[in-house]
Scaffold this active site. Structure first.
Site, PDB file in Angstrom:
ATOM      1  N   CYS A 139       0.835  -1.198   0.000  1.00 43.50           N
ATOM      2  CA  CYS A 139       0.000   0.000   0.000  1.00 43.50           C
ATOM      3  C   CYS A 139       0.873   1.253   0.000  1.00 43.50           C
ATOM      4  O   CYS A 139       1.516   1.566   1.004  1.00 43.50           O
ATOM      5  CB  CYS A 139      -0.913  -0.024   1.227  1.00 43.50           C
ATOM      6  SG  CYS A 139      -1.801   1.511   1.517  1.00 43.50           S
ATOM      7  N   CYS A 142      -0.059   3.993   2.423  1.00 48.62           N
ATOM      8  CA  CYS A 142       0.306   3.685   3.808  1.00 48.62           C
ATOM      9  C   CYS A 142       1.814   3.866   4.027  1.00 48.62           C
ATOM     10  O   CYS A 142       2.229   4.429   5.034  1.00 48.62           O
ATOM     11  CB  CYS A 142      -0.049   2.247   4.163  1.00 48.62           C
ATOM     12  SG  CYS A 142      -1.682   1.730   3.649  1.00 48.62           S
ATOM     13  N   ASP A 143       2.632   3.369   3.128  1.00 48.29           N
ATOM     14  CA  ASP A 143       4.064   3.214   3.416  1.00 48.29           C
ATOM     15  C   ASP A 143       5.007   4.002   2.501  1.00 48.29           C
ATOM     16  O   ASP A 143       6.222   3.977   2.704  1.00 48.29           O
ATOM     17  CB  ASP A 143       4.442   1.718   3.337  1.00 48.29           C
ATOM     18  CG  ASP A 143       3.689   0.890   4.374  1.00 48.29           C
ATOM     19  OD1 ASP A 143       3.281   1.463   5.402  1.00 48.29           O
ATOM     20  OD2 ASP A 143       3.502  -0.315   4.152  1.00 48.29           O
TER      21      ASP A 143
END
Ligand code: NAP
Length: 322
Positions: A139, A142-143
């Protein structure tokens, strides 16, 4: 006699936990069958994520995924929810009360909230799941921010891969690795990627192995060229897999309406209220929230939001039944 509950929640990611907090607070004493994350601890995909920097409320460096799920679960328990760490093996939604079966017990429920989530499709390379958050990611939202001024690989050739590759250029240089020369991605998204000077492409490369540093983190992939058969090492600081998602809906096949990709259909399209969005499925008394019914946003915060919606829909529906 099977245990009877007003509401059973299946799954304990942000959607299930939020539904537990709300139905618990409404006095419904929900039973949460918490499920397992790929054989690991219950709590959904966030159990595989390290720092979450975009969940509101944590301005100083974000929060660890496990901590956030632990805190949500504790809050659910404090509101009166009972959690059992078990997978569900079968459900019967054909008549009320609904039947929910686990390895150890059978339950009946007046209503069911489904929050079984989705999982990222992976390549099936041995040990792959253990590398998640160790240089391997699923993701970008997200990261991605962990790779400021670095070089990352994005693996895949669909819209997800294009979106992830484009997003990651806010932070890093990107090499998109795809197994063919043709793309499944839409023309517009592909063109945007082709025009982005921070994205290079390696085509006809099928990932077959991850390259690891001495400390066990991912430093690239070994790929097989699908035209020449040659093996190539493609190095990077991090690797993002973007070859699609799989909703965890096998349990409900043939019982609930789903779209072509297996996501549960909710709201007006499933026969729910016409005048506002909702978490109704096509079976009255069964609600679905989180990634199991959302392939568009797939964020912890949107999952939590829809968990709240499901709890409110469920509470009102139970109230209408008397
Ligand atoms: P997808 O369209 O199924 O694409 C998956 C990609 O991964 C394909 O390029 C496929 O290669 C590749 N792939 C799959 N398994 C592989 C394997 N074992 N080894 C190597 N490559 C593999 O999935 P998606 O990109 O997640 O999109 C899913 C749906 O969501 C689509 O309908 C898409 O349009 C939609 N979506 C829309 C947006 C948007 O509009 N903003 C963003 C994301 C997703 P092949 O092409 O060779 O099969």
């Amino acid at each position: 006699m099977p245990e009877h509950h007003r509401v059973i929640i299946i799954g304990s990611g942000p959607a299930g936990n939020t539904a537990a907090i709300y139905t618990g607070r409404a006095g419904l004493k929900p039973l949460v069958l918490a499920g397992f994350t790929r054989g690991g601890p219950p709590g959904g995909q966030l159990m595989l994520t390290s720092e979450i920097e975009n969940f509101p409320g944590f301005p100083e460096g974000g929060i660890d995924g496990k901590k956030l799920m632990g805190a949500m679960r504790k809050q659910g328990e404090e509101m009166g929810a009972t959690y059992i760490d078990t997978d569900v093996d079968a459900v019967d939604l054909s008549k009320r009360p609904f039947k929910v079966v686990t390895a150890d017990a059978e339950y009946i429920a007046d209503s069911v909230i489904i929050s079984t989530g989705a999982r990222s499709r992976l390549f099936g390379i041995p040990g792959e799941e253990k590398l998640i958050s160790r240089g391997l990611h699923t993701c970008a939202t997200c990261d991605g921010a962990f790779y400021k001024k670095k070089h990352v690989l994005v693996l895949g050739g669909g819209d997800s891969a294009m979106e992830e590759a484009h997003y990651l250029t806010h932070f890093a240089d990107v090499t998109l690795v795809h197994r063919r020369e043709e793309f499944r991605a839409s023309k517009t998204m592909l063109e945007r990627v082709k025009k982005n000077p921070k994205i290079k492409m390696r085509l006809n490369e099928q990932p077959v192995e991850y390259l690891l540093r001495a400390n066990g983190t991912v430093r690239g992939i070994k790929a097989r060229n699908t035209k020449t058969g040659q093996s190539n090492d493609i190095e990077a600081d991090g690797v993002f897999v973007a070859i699609g998602h799989i909703p965890n809906t096998d349990l409900f096949k043939g019982q609930l309406k789903m779209d072509d990709n297996g996501y549960i259909i909710t709201g007006a399209a499933a026969g729910g209220p016409k005048d506002h969005p909702s978490t109704y499925t096509n079976v009255h008394g069964v609600f679905a929230c989180g990634d199991v019914q959302d392939h568009t946003y797939r964020q912890a915060i949107t999952a939590a939001g829809s968990g709240c919606m499901a709890a409110i829909d469920c509470e009102r529906w139970l109230g209408e039944q008397g």
